[in-house]
Design an enzyme around this catalytic site. Structure first.
Site, short mmCIF file in Angstrom:
data_model
loop_
_atom_site.label_atom_id
_atom_site.label_comp_id
_atom_site.label_asym_id
_atom_site.label_seq_id
_atom_site.Cartn_x
_atom_site.Cartn_y
_atom_site.Cartn_z
N ASP A 38 0.86 -1.17 0.00
CA ASP A 38 0.00 0.00 0.00
C ASP A 38 0.91 1.23 0.00
OD1 ASP A 38 -2.11 1.75 0.12
OD2 ASP A 38 -3.22 0.61 1.62
C1 BGC Z 1 -5.29 2.88 0.33
C2 BGC Z 1 -5.42 1.86 -0.78
C3 BGC Z 1 -5.34 2.53 -2.12
C4 BGC Z 1 -4.04 3.30 -2.21
C5 BGC Z 1 -3.81 3.96 -3.54
C6 BGC Z 1 -4.10 3.81 0.11
O1 BGC Z 1 -4.10 4.87 1.01
O2 BGC Z 1 -5.14 2.21 1.55
O3 BGC Z 1 -6.62 1.16 -0.62
O4 BGC Z 1 -5.44 1.58 -3.13
O5 BGC Z 1 -4.06 4.31 -1.20
O6 BGC Z 1 -4.63 5.03 -3.74
#
Ligand code: BGC
Length: 739
Positions: free
Chosen positions: A295
């Site tokens: 993530d």
């Molecule tokens: C979230 C993810 C997301 C990623 C990209 C993160 O803060 O936890 O679910 O896919 O950002 O935007």
């Protein structure tokens, strides 16, 4: 002479390079041509904000920046932006052109986006209800339709990697990502999540283009001990295997190509740094062999939040050793340098790097990116169409849950309605978060071509029958006075209350009770003695127990999307008969949140009788404007053997005056288990359409391996002889599993 030889060598080498790329593409040959820098670049994902002119998510390319980045750092993937179709199209075309035509190996980019409820980062995209509401439809076919439209609206601009679906099982409504999940039941998450993946990854309409889904966030993210986002979870391994693993396992069976890691901590370890969770469990035990991406900025988190590494270099080592293939670095390049140093110090091996790069190139190959790296104008005809909007309306209508109705709904079309509350005249409250912006775009940036609840009620009940109160909350006595004045001309008060959109940590709360100033508004409405209808626009169940008793009707709308207002108005008017059921338990009290399939407790034995009511509205609850009657539950036998099956059947009759759709939920209770068993577990669900007076017999085939076995703490499934109870509606039958 030397020069001639050198020239000939370079010429032959570049011919060889092109031959490899053109034969599209032998991944190992391509890998063998790559420099170390090129390999690490493929493992790095950057945010678009690093290459846009003003560093924002609007897509105006800073060409020089981008060229420098791709030539020096060899970045293989980007993510996140928000703009119109036209801007996306030009932007992606431009960056792919540089990647394909101006780099040594011409490897196309893979581009990630969070299209988590429709094409929600494209201005003209069709916005569907969030997953929690989709789960309340309990309707796989509907999820497939939504997934398909999402793919059709995503592919034309060259976005090829969707960070969706969320497969976390929502065990606490305090967790602010509750609405992104398919609810609290593992099987529902598994069935609906895998239906989404299959439909999204295989869409003939976008051929020759293909898209990848991303199962996220592996694992144990959704039950943080203190409720806050990314705060630690402590989950016994047995529960992890029984509740949290199955949606991911099912996603792997469905062929999901990629997976994103939970950036929180599980049982004392950051998941993205855990060799046990990512290598032993995910790769070896569950057999996932697609691309694992972290993530956002998770290496940074290991240092700043988890403190399991003293610096980012050590954290990089942890993450790669755990099994991560790609780092969602977003805006920092230190990862690249750290990997190089770790390799030269012998702490990482080239074999580890090659394994990750091979998977990434393989993904690009499977998506057909080497042949079709550019967006397609032709596919743009299928975006933002009336047909797609119809699917959005259907999705909203089928996912809004009627929780209470004391002879008030549907409203007659001459009713004078007052609409009030924070959701009364807001598009943001309908589209919710992750809509054109992470937190949901500001009201002024919401689509022109959608209605608010007030506007949809006017078009449904007539302009003169619908009034808007500007009172959204009661903060002062003047607010109350104004609101009471507004109610005078109304026969019915529709209050749209709930939560302003939030994402991730922005939704952390200390109290699940609905805001006091909104509760005051409901109390003031109830005190007028006029019938009150509550429409809940919220991402999780906020406690409203006292007020729910005083109102005539309650609808759970969640964040229902671009057609949400019309769907609510259609349900209020009776044009649509509600058919959804809760995919989560609606709590009675802020201090007591408990899923339906909890483990048994001491009630009834030593203490006092079990409370008559554990939830305000239980899991599976959902009313219709007609009534369904269950009868004649039967089993083909009272004994089942491990390799045999049992056929269950029950009759369902539509005993009301209009056509309706029932959600049939089959549960099984295991009487005695060597590991304590939940009070009951959902095993199968189905939607049944019935005309007035019509009766159908529905069936469920019990298969011991699928429906009676359960995992131990190592994830090994046990099948235990003994008695089991089959439950549907208020009917039940016992049967026994013999050896
Ligand atoms: C979230 C993810 C997301 C990623 C990209 C993160 O803060 O936890 O679910 O896919 O950002 O935007």
């Amino acid at each position: 002479m030397h020069k001639i030889v050198l020239f000939a060598f370079i010429f032959c080498y570049s011919l060889q390079v092109n031959a490899v790329i053109k034969s599209s593409t032998n991944v190992d040959s391509l890998l063998s041509l790559m420099t170390l820098d090129e390999k690490i670049g493929q493992m790095t994902q950057m945010c678009f904000s690093t290459i846009t002119l003003d560093g924002s998510k609007s897509l105006d390319l800073n060409v020089d920046n981008f060229k420098q980045l791709i030539k020096q750092q060899h970045i293989g993937s980007f993510l996140s932006g928000s703009d119109s179709y036209a801007k996306w199209f030009d932007f992606v075309t431009a960056i792919q052109k540089v990647a394909v035509e101006e780099t040594r190996l011409g490897i196309p980019l893979i581009i990630g986006i969070d299209h988590v409820h429709g094409a929600n980062y494209i201005n003209e995209g069709t916005i569907f209800p969030h997953n929690l509401m989709m789960a309340c439809s309990f309707d796989k076919t509907l999820i497939e339709k939504v997934a398909k439209v999402t793919a059709i609206e995503t592919a034309p601009v060259g976005l090829n990697w969707n960070f969706s679906p969320v497969l976390d099982v929502a065990r606490t409504p305090y967790w602010p990502r509750f609405y992104e999940t398919f609810g609290e039941d593992s099987r529902v998450c598994a069935e609906l999540g895998s239906a989404y993946i299959k439909a999204y990854q295989y869409v003939p309409e976008i051929a020759p283009y293909k898209l990848s889904a991303c199962a996220k966030h592996f694992i144990g993210y959704s039950d943080p001990k203190y409720g806050y986002d990314r705060s630690p979870s402590e989950i016994p391994m047995q529960t992890l295997h029984e509740v949290f693993v199955p949606p991911f396992r099912k996603a792997f069976e469905a062929g999901v190509k990629t997976l994103m890691v939970n950036s929180g901590e599980l049982n004392g370890e950051p998941v993205h740094g855990s060799k046990f969770l990512l290598d032993t469990l995910l790769r070896r035990q569950l057999g996932f062999n697609g691309v694992i991406v972290t993530d956002i900025k998770d290496i940074e988190r290991i240092v700043k939040m988890h403190h399991t590494a003293a610096n980012e270099k050590e954290a990089t080592l942890q993450v790669i050793n755990a099994g991560v293939d790609m780092y969602m670095a977003c805006n920092s390049y230190t990862f690249i340098q750290h990997v190089k140093e770790l390799l030269s110090e012998g702490k990482l091996s080239m074999a580890q790097i090659d394994a990750s790069v091979r998977r990434i190139l393989q993904l690009k190959k499977e998506l057909g990116l080497f042949e079709n790296p550019y967006p397609s104008k032709k596919l743009l005809d299928a975006v933002n169409t009336t047909e797609n909007r119809k699917v959005a309306l259907e999705a909203a209508e089928k996912s809004i849950v009627l929780l209470k109705n004391e002879d008030i709904l549907p409203l007659s079309n001459s009713t004078k309605i007052l609409v009030a509350g924070i959701g009364a005249n807001s598009k943001r409250m309908l589209n919710g978060p992750w809509s054109f912006d992470w937190l949901g775009a500001a009201e002024a940036q919401q689509p022109q071509n959608m209605l608010t609840l007030f506007e949809a009620c006017k078009s449904t009940f007539g302009n003169n029958n619908v009034l808007l109160s500007k009172t959204e909350r009661i903060l002062t006595s003047a607010d109350k006075k104004q609101f009471l004045k507004d109610t005078r001309k109304a026969d019915v008060i529709v209050l749209a209350v709930g939560e302003q959109p939030y994402s991730e940590f922005m939704g952390n709360i200390n109290d699940l009770t609905l805001d006091a100033d909104q509760l005051e508004l409901i109390d003031a409405a109830i005190a007028t003695k006029k019938p009150v209808v509550l429409v809940l626009m919220e991402g999780r169940p906020r406690v409203i127990t006292k007020q729910a008793a005083g109102v005539k009707a309650v609808l759970f709308a969640g964040y229902p999307g671009i057609e949400g207002a019309q769907a609510i108005a259609n349900i209020l008017s009776g044009k649509t008969n509600p058919s959804a059921s809760l995919a989560f338990s609606y709590p009675l009290a802020a201090g007591h949140t408990i899923p339906y399939n909890h483990k048994p407790s001491e009630f009834n034995i030593y203490w006092k009788p079990e409370p008559a009511q554990k939830w305000l509205y239980p899991f599976g609850h959902g009313l219709s404007y007609t009534q369904f009657e269950y009868s004649d539950l039967q089993l083909s036998d009272t004994i089942i053997t491990p390799n045999g099956t049992l056929k269950a059947s029950v009759k369902i009759k539509n005993a009301g005056k209009i056509r309706g759709t029932e959600t049939a939920l089959w549960y099984i209770k295991d009487e005695v288990g060597s590991i304590s068993r939940p009070v009951k577990s959902l095993k199968f669900f189905e939607k049944i359409d019935l005309n007035s007076g019509e009766e159908k017999t529905i069936h469920f085939e019990i298969n011991p391996q699928q429906h009676l076995a359960f995992p131990d703490k190592a994830g090994l499934y046990r099948l235990e002889p003994g008695r089991y109870q089959l439950i549907i509606d208020n009917k039940s039958l016992w049967f026994s599993l013999n050896n």
